[in-house]
Design an enzyme around this catalytic site. Structure first.
Site, PDB file in Angstrom:
ATOM      1  CE  LYS A 178      -6.362   8.540  -2.410  1.00 54.76           C
ATOM      2  NZ  LYS A 178      -6.478   9.544  -1.428  1.00 54.76           N
TER       3      LYS A 178
ATOM      4  CG  ASP B 114      -2.042  -0.928   1.140  1.00 45.48           C
ATOM      5  OD1 ASP B 114      -2.397  -1.280   0.001  1.00 45.48           O
ATOM      6  OD2 ASP B 114      -2.598  -1.309   2.189  1.00 45.48           O
TER       7      ASP B 114
ATOM      8  CG  MET C 106      -8.528   6.844   7.250  1.00 41.20           C
ATOM      9  SD  MET C 106      -9.411   5.562   6.363  1.00 41.20           S
ATOM     10  CE  MET C 106      -9.823   4.440   7.689  1.00 41.20           C
TER      11      MET C 106
HETATM   12  N1  SAH Z   1      -4.339  -0.513   9.381  1.00 36.00           N
HETATM   13  C1  SAH Z   1      -3.816   0.786   9.687  1.00 36.00           C
HETATM   14  C2  SAH Z   1      -4.829   1.874   9.442  1.00 36.00           C
HETATM   15  C3  SAH Z   1      -5.196   2.010   7.999  1.00 36.00           C
HETATM   16  S1  SAH Z   1      -6.295   3.314   7.688  1.00 36.00           S
HETATM   17  C4  SAH Z   1      -3.289   0.799  11.122  1.00 36.00           C
HETATM   18  O1  SAH Z   1      -3.540  -0.145  11.868  1.00 36.00           O
HETATM   19  O2  SAH Z   1      -2.574   1.724  11.479  1.00 36.00           O
HETATM   20  C5  SAH Z   1      -5.204   4.627   7.272  1.00 36.00           C
HETATM   21  C6  SAH Z   1      -5.174   5.658   8.355  1.00 36.00           C
HETATM   22  O3  SAH Z   1      -4.349   5.208   9.415  1.00 36.00           O
HETATM   23  C7  SAH Z   1      -4.572   6.980   7.965  1.00 36.00           C
HETATM   24  O4  SAH Z   1      -5.489   7.811   7.313  1.00 36.00           O
HETATM   25  C8  SAH Z   1      -4.182   7.548   9.305  1.00 36.00           C
HETATM   26  O5  SAH Z   1      -5.299   8.074   9.985  1.00 36.00           O
HETATM   27  C9  SAH Z   1      -3.729   6.313  10.032  1.00 36.00           C
HETATM   28  N2  SAH Z   1      -2.285   6.109   9.958  1.00 36.00           N
HETATM   29  C10 SAH Z   1      -1.626   5.035   9.494  1.00 36.00           C
HETATM   30  N3  SAH Z   1      -0.290   5.185   9.639  1.00 36.00           N
HETATM   31  C11 SAH Z   1      -0.107   6.375  10.235  1.00 36.00           C
HETATM   32  C12 SAH Z   1       1.031   7.098  10.671  1.00 36.00           C
HETATM   33  N4  SAH Z   1       2.277   6.622  10.522  1.00 36.00           N
HETATM   34  N5  SAH Z   1       0.835   8.290  11.258  1.00 36.00           N
HETATM   35  C13 SAH Z   1      -0.395   8.790  11.427  1.00 36.00           C
HETATM   36  N6  SAH Z   1      -1.501   8.153  11.027  1.00 36.00           N
HETATM   37  C14 SAH Z   1      -1.368   6.961  10.458  1.00 36.00           C
END
Ligand code: SAH
Length: 483
Positions: free
Chosen positions: A58, A36, A171
């Site tokens: 994306k 991703d 998000m």
């Molecule tokens: N499965 C992922 C979440 C996926 S949805 C998890 O467990 O972290 C994607 C969202 O995750 C982003 O829009 C953001 O809100 C958050 N996200 C993922 N990695 C991030 C990071 N390093 N810093 C801040 N937000 C993060």
């Protein structure tokens, strides 16, 4: 062939060292990886060189690769490959449609396994100095998505506003004013502390702290963008004391290092807070020697370790051994090559510590020189006379292209532990623009030889560590960057 397996793997918050042991092992052994947008390139560098890497995040136009398409890819891959990794950020089952992908595989009857990862919704907070729970401050925590399949997620804001624990929204950047307003409208104190953490755990991490009332304006001023976490609750205020990460001496700094040095150098730099970009090291390709077999006595000079291996292979192929070789004189270069020879009971007639010493000797026209292409080139650079030498190649180096060359731009420095490291960056010199950029990037090096190579390549600013070891490098970087 054993059965192929699909692994839905959580990559954690983005730092390489946040991978689980199992995730690392699977990435290192995968035949194909579907990854991703939020996946750190350095994590992909762990894969073997034969592994196919497929981006399914994306697309440039802003569309996600459709879910059906991803499932189709995984299905096709399971016909062709053995170990298939579907790499997702954080934990695969925390938003990001991991559950749907697993369900589709189950329905298709494709064998799969899910490998949990450190979710940003919990792990990400610690990099901003925010503990998710704290006795008497937050006894519970709740994670929400601000988006649903249809668009903005509809939540029971009345119920959420009554919760006392820590609230985390993923998000949510676009909906930040809606979220804060809904919480205030439903009775949350407008002075409740709120933090927004962008790119948690990465060097570009940003932290904005405010209250339900002020956070939107503050985030606008700080140009906060996705991916970000929104954290609501009293635990936010602990960041003032607990933000160890952003206070590290190299926080926010980017350094590039060759992949071959990653094992020791990557943890050292990451511990200091830097983000590290790995560039691939050349792979050695062995060549088979075809030496002139003659009854005349030979003078042989082994330029490096690869020469010794190739020479022994050549003897084996021609079923000859040292006792029957008509060697008039055997010369070796380099400590390692000499000790390797001595370990099999052979003492060379002449030994040179390095090319420097050899290059000051006159070239012996009756001698054959064996070594890697790179060693020979280095020798010629030091003394052009050697161009006339009778040379046999024992190996050469092949470079792999960097997936994302733009990551080599805007670096705070490149670290070269030895001349081999310098050579691995030289491959990017084919691109004139990148070459100029790299030459302008500060080069940190260990040792005299690397310094000279960098000079030859036209690097503008070269800093050599006091001693040729990593401790000295660490001290130097802290001295330069710790403001
Ligand atoms: N499965 C992922 C979440 C996926 S949805 C998890 O467990 O972290 C994607 C969202 O995750 C982003 O829009 C953001 O809100 C958050 N996200 C993922 N990695 C991030 C990071 N390093 N810093 C801040 N937000 C993060």
């Amino acid at each position: 062939m054993s059965q192929s397996r699909v692994f839905i793997v959580g990559a954690g918050t983005g730092r390489v060292e946040n991978l689980t042991v199992k995730a690392k092992r699977l990435i290192e052994t995968a035949d194909i990886i579907f990854y991703d947008r939020l996946i750190n390139q350095n994590i992909l560098m762990l894969a073997q060189s034969t592994c196919k890497k497929v981006y399914v995040g994306k697309e440039p136009a802003g569309h996600f690769t459709p879910q059906d398409q991803i499932i189709q890819y995984l299905k096709e891959a399971s016909q062709e490959y053995q170990t298939i990794v579907r790499l997702k950020s954080g934990d695969p089952y925390v938003f990001g449609r991991g559950g749907e992908e697993a369900m589709a595989l189950a329905q298709e009857g494709i064998s799969f396994e899910v490998v949990p990862g450190v979710t940003s919704s919990i792990g990400g907070l610690s990099y901003a100095g925010i503990p998710m729970t704290y006795r008497e401050v937050a006894l519970d925590f709740h994670v929400f998505t601000a988006r649903s399949k249809e668009g903005d997620a509809e939540h029971d804001w009345g119920a959420i506003s009554r919760l006392k624990g820590t609230l985390v929204f993923l998000m949510g950047v676009k909906n930040l004013p809606k979220i804060t307003q809904a919480l205030i409208d439903n009775g949350k104190n407008p002075a409740t502390p709120v933090a927004v953490v962008e790119w948690a755990s990465r060097s570009q991490q940003k932290l904005v702290v405010g209250t339900l009332e002020t956070i939107y304006q503050k985030s606008l001023a700080a140009t906060i963008k996705p991916p970000s976490l929104i954290v609501v609750g009293d635990v936010v205020k602990f960041n003032e004391s607990l933000n160890y990460f952003m206070n590290k001496p190299l926080f926010g700094r980017h350094f590039a290092i060759p992949q071959s040095q990653a094992q020791l150098l990557l943890p050292l730099l990451e511990d200091l807070g830097a983000e590290v970009i790995l560039f691939s090291s050349p792979t050695k390709v062995k060549a088979e020697l075809s030496l002139p077999l003659s009854d005349e006595e030979m003078d042989v000079c082994l330029l490096d370790g690869s020469a010794l291996t190739a020479f022994i292979n050549w003897m084996n192929k021609h079923q000859t051994d040292w006792r029957h070789l008509k060697l008039k004189k055997l010369t070796v270069v380099g400590e390692h090559t000499q000790s390797a020879l001595e370990s099999i009971g052979i003492h060379p007639d002449q030994y040179y510590k390095n090319f420097d010493v050899l290059s000051h000797q006159s070239m012996n026209p009756d001698q054959i020189y064996i070594g890697s292409q790179e060693s020979f080139k280095q020798l010629i650079r030091m003394n052009q006379v050697f161009e006339k030498a009778e040379f046999y190649s024992s190996s050469s180096e092949v470079f792999e292209k960097l997936e994302n060359e733009s990551s080599l731009e805007a670096l705070d420095g490149i670290i070269y532990s030895n001349t081999k490291a310098v050579r691995s960056i030289e491959q990017y010199f084919k691109d004139e623009k990148l070459k100029r950029q790299l030459q302008q990037t500060t080069a940190y090096c260990l040792g005299e030889q690397a310094y000279r190579e960098l000079n030859r390549l036209g690097f503008h600013s070269i800093i050599q560590t006091q001693e040729p070891h990593y401790q000295s490098l660490q001290a130097l970087l802290i001295q330069i960057f710790n403001k």
